[in-house]
Design a protein around this motif. Structure first.
Motif, short mmCIF file in Angstrom:
data_model
loop_
_atom_site.label_atom_id
_atom_site.label_comp_id
_atom_site.label_asym_id
_atom_site.label_seq_id
_atom_site.Cartn_x
_atom_site.Cartn_y
_atom_site.Cartn_z
N GLU A 101 21.66 1.21 -21.30
CA GLU A 101 22.36 2.42 -21.01
C GLU A 101 23.46 2.60 -20.62
O GLU A 101 24.79 3.52 -20.34
N GLU A 102 22.85 1.96 -18.88
CA GLU A 102 23.87 1.87 -17.40
C GLU A 102 24.47 1.38 -17.39
O GLU A 102 25.36 0.84 -16.79
N TYR A 112 31.98 4.45 -23.92
CA TYR A 112 31.31 5.09 -24.26
C TYR A 112 31.81 6.58 -24.96
O TYR A 112 32.93 6.66 -24.46
N GLU A 166 27.50 8.89 -21.99
CA GLU A 166 26.21 8.31 -21.71
C GLU A 166 25.92 7.62 -23.79
O GLU A 166 26.82 7.53 -24.25
N HIS A 202 14.88 7.13 -16.10
CA HIS A 202 14.66 5.82 -17.33
C HIS A 202 12.85 6.24 -17.67
O HIS A 202 12.85 5.96 -19.30
N ASN A 227 18.80 18.51 -21.41
CA ASN A 227 17.91 18.02 -20.76
C ASN A 227 17.49 18.61 -20.11
O ASN A 227 16.88 19.85 -20.68
N TYR A 262 21.13 16.56 -28.00
CA TYR A 262 21.11 15.95 -26.46
C TYR A 262 20.90 16.68 -25.17
O TYR A 262 21.94 17.76 -25.24
N THR A 298 30.01 12.41 -26.11
CA THR A 298 29.07 12.91 -26.17
C THR A 298 28.96 14.05 -27.10
O THR A 298 29.26 14.96 -26.31
N HIS A 324 17.20 13.44 -21.41
CA HIS A 324 17.97 13.32 -20.04
C HIS A 324 16.95 14.08 -19.21
O HIS A 324 16.83 15.29 -18.98
#
Ligand SMILES: [Zn+2]
Length: 414
Positions: free
Chosen positions: A141-142, A304, A341, A108, A356, A354, A307, A170
């Motif tokens: 976020e974690e 969460y 996420e 992050h 990666n 989103y 996503t 990410h």
């Protein structure tokens, strides 16, 4: 004509330096005072409207484009998460974590530096930006989750109009060679919910179970009934993972306890199956208990959500990165991931994407350690690319939303 890649190359060394400073001083959860101060310092001097969070140490900055728009100003959100993990770093770099037991093991720190870079690029190119950009620097976020409290504090209306589209990137320390972008349309990551079942019985002497209501065999039946329910009640094409990670009851071999506890993680990949799984888990636990004359209390913590990449936004974001970096730096993801996420809360509210990118720091990515490992190593050479990609997404999507031709927007700033 200014170009996002030119600016990112010029400011790249400063972004890498910021990433390494953040890497040395990781922080956990919702309150990241040092990280927040570093973000505010890195944004100082830019013409932004900056607000910090009330219930968490978030930073929301609004950057106003200066290209003329007829009608409503488009609003694009770019997100970077800021928090680290309770991991003791074992990577041999000169910017290794200075805080024992804490590490930026999910990369992050690269996200923060990348988003600061996007802010700097967009600031420099704001004569070509036809709308407003909301920069979302989010803690937690974690866990326990920073996106929801930021939304409650007004994130999506920060620019005065509701956000039209949202993007996040990410980094991964393995999976692909360094610099390869990857993603998929539709479901990208699972919803993750915690299940806690308390089987309530009546304890007593182990020699006389008929005078008790023994919760132990009932808890065992619930564990097995869960697995049957998953395979018999859900399509294999929309998977459900229900893993019981903890079963606890009793103190001694000849004492029947009053209650027993079953804890599980529930992963689902669609809203429908998530809702159905919540119902099935409760029904199965309560009715297995009832069949034996006991009761079960079921609590399902809402984690969460799934996503989901909007298909059109995914196509747009993939086009941006393949235009900037070439098709050889793109890989389609066949399957979603069973991780989850926090960005899902934003993507539940507004369409977006989103993506990666591999920041693999070793030559052979198949031997690299995954995110969250104490040996996960991230190569910050990709930080300028993240900055350029996010900035370019905001520039292009704003033009599309405003119905402005790219050449006109660029001409306006020349
Ligand atoms: Zn992460």
């Amino acid at each position: 004509m200014t170009d996002a890649l030119d600016v990112s190359a010029r400011i790249g060394p400063g972004l890498v330096d910021l990433r390494r400073r953040l890497h040395r001083t990781p922080e956990l959860g919702l309150h990241l005072p040092d990280t927040q101060a570093a973000v505010l310092g890195a944004l100082a001097g830019l013409d932004l409207e900056v607000a910090t969070g009330h219930s968490l140490s978030s930073v929301v900055a609004v950057l106003r484009g200066r290209a003329p728009v007829s009608g409503e100003r488009p609003v694009v959100l770019l997100r970077g998460d800021m928090d680290a993990l309770p991991v003791s770093e074992e990577v041999d770099v000169d910017y290794v974590s200075q805080r024992p037991g804490l590490m930026h093991a999910c990369g992050h720190d690269l996200h923060v530096a990348g988003l600061v870079g996007a802010a700097r690029i967009l600031h420099e190119m704001r004569d070509e930006l036809v709308g407003d950009v909301v920069l979302m620097f989010q803690p937690g976020e974690e866990g326990p989750g920073g996106a929801e409290p930021m939304i409650r504090e007004g994130l999506l209306e920060a620019a005065g109009r509701r956000v039209d589209a949202a993007y996040a990137v990410h980094v991964y320390s393995a999976d692909h060679p360094r610099g390869v972008w990857f993603g998929r349309p539709g479901t990208l990551m699972a919803a993750a919910d915690e299940v806690h079942v308390v089987v309530r019985g009546t304890g007593g002497h182990g020699s006389a179970p008929e005078r008790t209501k023994d919760p132990v065999p009932v808890a065992c039946e619930i564990v097995l009934a869960f697995q049957t329910a998953v395979t018999r009640q859900f399509s294999v094409w929309d998977p459900v993972v229900l893993t019981v990670g903890r079963v606890a009851a009793g103190t001694k071999d000849n004492i029947i306890p009053d209650d027993a506890h079953v804890e599980a993680t529930l992963r689902t990949f669609s809203k429908d199956h998530r809702a159905k799984a919540h119902e099935v888990v409760a029904r199965v636990a309560q009715n297995v208990a009832a069949a034996h004359g006991l009761t079960a209390e079921v609590t399902i913590g809402n984690g969460y959500p799934v996503t989901v990449n909007d298909p059109a936004e995914f196509q747009f974001a993939r086009d941006v990165v393949t235009d900037l970096f070439g098709g050889s730096r793109w890989a389609d993801m066949v399957n979603p991931e069973a991780g989850s996420e926090d960005m899902s809360f934003v993507l539940d509210e507004v369409p977006g994407c989103y993506l990666n990118i591999s920041a693999c720091a070793v030559g052979d990515h198949t031997r690299a350690e995954d995110n969250h490992s104490p040996r996960a190593a991230f190569d910050d050479a990709v930080v300028p690319d993240i900055a350029a990609a996010l900035a370019e997404m905001a520039l292009r999507r704003s033009r599309q939303l405003a119905g402005v031709d790219a050449a006109v927007a660029q001409g306006a700033g020349a």
